[in-house]
Write an enzyme that holds these catalytic residues in place. Structure first.
Site, mmCIF file in Angstrom:
data_model
loop_
_atom_site.group_PDB
_atom_site.id
_atom_site.type_symbol
_atom_site.label_atom_id
_atom_site.label_comp_id
_atom_site.label_asym_id
_atom_site.label_seq_id
_atom_site.Cartn_x
_atom_site.Cartn_y
_atom_site.Cartn_z
ATOM 1 N N GLY A 1 0.850 -1.189 0.000
ATOM 2 C CA GLY A 1 0.000 0.000 0.000
ATOM 3 C C GLY A 1 0.884 1.236 0.000
ATOM 4 O O GLY A 1 1.958 1.260 -0.632
ATOM 5 N N GLY B 1 4.254 0.198 2.034
ATOM 6 C CA GLY B 1 4.893 -0.970 1.412
ATOM 7 C C GLY B 1 5.258 -0.710 -0.037
ATOM 8 O O GLY B 1 6.333 -1.106 -0.511
ATOM 9 N N ALA C 1 2.626 9.287 2.936
ATOM 10 C CA ALA C 1 2.340 8.680 1.628
ATOM 11 C C ALA C 1 0.868 8.311 1.549
ATOM 12 O O ALA C 1 0.240 7.979 2.559
ATOM 13 C CB ALA C 1 3.204 7.440 1.433
ATOM 14 N N LYS D 1 6.226 9.054 18.396
ATOM 15 C CA LYS D 1 5.385 8.971 17.192
ATOM 16 C C LYS D 1 3.919 8.767 17.581
ATOM 17 O O LYS D 1 3.019 9.334 16.954
ATOM 18 C CB LYS D 1 5.887 7.830 16.290
ATOM 19 C CG LYS D 1 5.069 7.605 15.017
ATOM 20 C CD LYS D 1 5.389 8.600 13.929
ATOM 21 C CE LYS D 1 4.420 8.603 12.760
ATOM 22 N NZ LYS D 1 4.517 7.490 11.856
HETATM 23 N N1 LIG Z 1 0.530 6.130 4.914
HETATM 24 C C1 LIG Z 1 1.334 6.815 5.702
HETATM 25 O O1 LIG Z 1 1.592 8.008 5.445
HETATM 26 C C2 LIG Z 1 1.970 6.159 6.908
HETATM 27 C C3 LIG Z 1 3.043 6.814 7.531
HETATM 28 C C4 LIG Z 1 3.674 6.184 8.597
HETATM 29 C C5 LIG Z 1 3.222 4.955 9.053
HETATM 30 N N2 LIG Z 1 2.157 4.351 8.442
HETATM 31 C C6 LIG Z 1 1.751 3.037 8.955
HETATM 32 O O2 LIG Z 1 2.197 2.046 8.028
HETATM 33 C C7 LIG Z 1 1.311 0.899 8.056
HETATM 34 C C8 LIG Z 1 0.800 0.662 6.634
HETATM 35 O O3 LIG Z 1 -0.020 1.786 6.307
HETATM 36 P P1 LIG Z 1 -0.385 2.210 4.805
HETATM 37 O O4 LIG Z 1 -0.835 3.626 4.885
HETATM 38 O O5 LIG Z 1 0.698 1.823 3.885
HETATM 39 O O6 LIG Z 1 -1.659 1.272 4.551
HETATM 40 P P2 LIG Z 1 -2.386 0.924 3.168
HETATM 41 O O7 LIG Z 1 -2.087 1.957 2.132
HETATM 42 O O8 LIG Z 1 -3.810 0.654 3.513
HETATM 43 O O9 LIG Z 1 -1.670 -0.423 2.712
HETATM 44 C C9 LIG Z 1 -1.865 -1.648 3.374
HETATM 45 C C10 LIG Z 1 -1.661 -2.721 2.346
HETATM 46 O O10 LIG Z 1 -1.742 -3.986 2.981
HETATM 47 C C11 LIG Z 1 -2.427 -4.855 2.082
HETATM 48 N N3 LIG Z 1 -2.911 -6.040 2.798
HETATM 49 C C12 LIG Z 1 -3.844 -6.147 3.773
HETATM 50 N N4 LIG Z 1 -3.977 -7.435 4.152
HETATM 51 C C13 LIG Z 1 -3.114 -8.150 3.378
HETATM 52 C C14 LIG Z 1 -2.792 -9.518 3.289
HETATM 53 N N5 LIG Z 1 -3.396 -10.430 4.054
HETATM 54 N N6 LIG Z 1 -1.860 -9.912 2.376
HETATM 55 C C15 LIG Z 1 -1.232 -9.014 1.572
HETATM 56 N N7 LIG Z 1 -1.487 -7.682 1.623
HETATM 57 C C16 LIG Z 1 -2.428 -7.258 2.516
HETATM 58 C C17 LIG Z 1 -3.537 -3.968 1.543
HETATM 59 O O11 LIG Z 1 -4.113 -4.572 0.411
HETATM 60 P P3 LIG Z 1 -5.435 -4.006 -0.327
HETATM 61 O O12 LIG Z 1 -4.890 -3.320 -1.543
HETATM 62 O O13 LIG Z 1 -6.236 -5.210 -0.645
HETATM 63 O O14 LIG Z 1 -6.115 -3.057 0.628
HETATM 64 C C18 LIG Z 1 -2.730 -2.722 1.228
HETATM 65 O O15 LIG Z 1 -2.073 -2.825 -0.017
HETATM 66 C C19 LIG Z 1 0.202 1.275 9.041
HETATM 67 O O16 LIG Z 1 0.478 0.759 10.333
HETATM 68 C C20 LIG Z 1 0.237 2.814 9.065
HETATM 69 O O17 LIG Z 1 -0.277 3.366 10.268
HETATM 70 C C21 LIG Z 1 1.535 4.920 7.364
#
Ligand SMILES: NC(=O)c1ccc[n+]([C@@H]2O[C@H](COP(=O)([O-])OP(=O)(O)OC[C@H]3O[C@@H](n4cnc5c(N)ncnc54)[C@H](OP(=O)(O)O)[C@@H]3O)[C@@H](O)[C@H]2O)c1
Length: 290
Positions: free
Chosen positions: A10, A13, A124, A175
Site C-alpha cells: 500500500g 509498502g 504517503a 510517534k
Molecule cells: N501512509 C502513511 O503516510 C503512513 C506513515 C507512517 C506509518 N504508516 C503506517 O504504516 C502501516 C501501513 O499503512 P499504509 O498507509 O501503507 O496502509 P495501506 O495503504 O492501507 O496499505 C496496506 C496494504 O496492505 C495490504 N494487505 C492487507 N492485508 C493483506 C494480506 N493479508 N496480504 C497481503 N497484503 C495485505 C492492503 O491490500 P489491499 O490493496 O487489498 O487493501 C494494502 O495494499 C500502518 O500501520 C500505518 O499506520 C503509514
C-alpha cells in the site's frame, strides 16, 4: 543480493518496495491481497517505477532473506498466513507499522529475535492499487543491534533515511503522541489545518498529555515539550494533508483505532492513568466506522 518480500504494497509498502527495487543488489517480491502489475510512486525526487514479482496466494510463497510487513496493524491474521512460506529459520521480519505493539502483534507467529520493529515516518497516500504519492522524505528508525544494522544497509542506496537508536521505546511513543492527536482529523474529516483552530489545538494537547503520561509509565523518556511539538508539527504540515486514519475513513476502510488511541486507553488502565479524551476518540471513531 538480498531477496526481499514486502507484504502489503500500500502507501508505505509500495513506496519502500519501489525504492528498494531501484537497487540492483536486491530482488523484490510483493505479497498482495489485491492484484497489481507494477508500482508507480510519485516521490519528491520524481516518479519511480518497478515491476517486482507478485504473489497473490500464500501457497505461492518461497523463502526470503527479509520480509517487510507493511499491512495495517489490524490485518495481523491475514498477514500471518504468508509467514510460514516466506520464512526460513534465519529470515528477518521487519514490521513497518504505527503504534507501540509491533513485537506483541507478531510474537504468536515468530521468535522475537527475528522480529525487527520499525518506526516509519513517511507521508504517503495510495491513489489506486500500485500507484502511490509519497508526499515527503521517508525516515525510519530501528532498534540498535545486528538486525537494525542490516536493515540500515538494505536502504543504503535509497533516499529513505534509516537510523538506529538505543532507545526505540521513546521513539515509538513520540510517534504515538503525534498519531494520537491525528484522531481529530479522522473524526472531523478535515486535514492538518484543524490544528490552527484554537479549541481543536487545546483538545489535541489534552490527547497528547494522556499519551505522554502513559508512555512515561511504560518507560519512554519524553517530557512536556512533546505536547507543543505535536501541535506545531500539525500546524507546519500542508493544511490539506490527510493522515492514514483520516484516509481510511474517507475510503470506507477500517481504521487503526486500537493501535493509535485504543492502546493509550488500554495501557492507561493498566497503570491507573485516566485517558478520557483518547477514550472519547475511540468511541467516536468506532461509532463512525459502524
Ligand atoms: N501512509 C502513511 O503516510 C503512513 C506513515 C507512517 C506509518 N504508516 C503506517 O504504516 C502501516 C501501513 O499503512 P499504509 O498507509 O501503507 O496502509 P495501506 O495503504 O492501507 O496499505 C496496506 C496494504 O496492505 C495490504 N494487505 C492487507 N492485508 C493483506 C494480506 N493479508 N496480504 C497481503 N497484503 C495485505 C492492503 O491490500 P489491499 O490493496 O487489498 O487493501 C494494502 O495494499 C500502518 O500501520 C500505518 O499506520 C503509514
Amino acid at each position: 543480493m538480498a531477496n526481499i518480500t514486502i507484504i502489503g504494497p500500500g502507501a508505505i509498502g509500495g513506496t519502500v518496495a519501489a525504492w528498494l527495487a531501484q537497487d540492483p543488489r536486491h530482488r523484490i517480491t510483493l505479497a498482495v491481497r489485491t492484484r497489481l502489475d507494477r508500482l508507480e510512486v510519485h516521490t519528491p525526487q520524481g516518479v519511480i517505477s518497478a515491476q517486482p514479482r507478485v504473489l497473490t496466494e500464500p501457497a505461492q510463497a518461497t523463502p526470503a532473506d527479509w520480509v517487510l510487513i507493511a499491512t495495517k496493524a489490524y490485518d495481523v491474521v491475514g498477514t500471518s498466513r504468508w509467514l510460514d512460506g516466506l520464512c526460513r529459520p534465519d529470515t528477518l521480519v521487519a514490521v513497518l507499522q504505527n503504534g507501540v505493539e509491533h513485537m506483541e502483534r507478531f510474537a504468536p507467529y515468530l521468535p522475537s529475535e527475528r522480529i525487527l520493529p520499525v518506526m516509519v515516518d513517511c507521508p504517503a497516500e495510495r491513489l489506486r492499487p500500485g500507484v502511490i504519492h509519497q508526499r515527503g522524505t521517508g525516515r525510519m528508525v530501528v532498534p540498535r543491534g545486528r538486525s537494525g544494522e542490516a536493515f540500515v544497509e538494505l536502504f543504503a542506496q535509497t533516499p529513505i533515511e534509516v537510523a538506529e537508536t538505543p532507545d526505540f521505546k521513546t521513539e515509538i511513543w513520540k510517534k504515538l503522541c503525534y498519531n494520537s492527536a491525528g484522531a481529530l482529523s479522522a473524526i472531523l474529516l478535515k486535514g492538518a489545518v484543524i490544528s490552527r483552530h484554537a479549541a481543536v489545538a487545546q483538545v489535541m494537547r489534552g490527547i497528547v498529555r494522556e499519551c505522554l503520561a502513559v508512555g512515561l509509565a511504560e518507560g519512554a523518556r519524553l517530557d512536556e515539550s512533546v505536547v507543543e511539538n505535536v501541535v506545531s508539527g500539525y500546524r507546519a504540515a500542508p493544511p490539506d494533508s490527510v493522515n492514514s486514519m483520516h484516509a481510511d475513513r474517507i475510503a470506507g476502510r477500517p481504521m487503526e483505532i486500537d493501535a493509535r488511541n485504543g492502546v493509550i486507553v488500554r495501557l492507561g488502565g493498566k497503570h491507573g492513568i485516566p485517558t478520557p479524551l483518547n477514550a472519547l476518540c475511540v468511541g467516536l471513531l468506532e461509532a463512525a466506522q459502524g
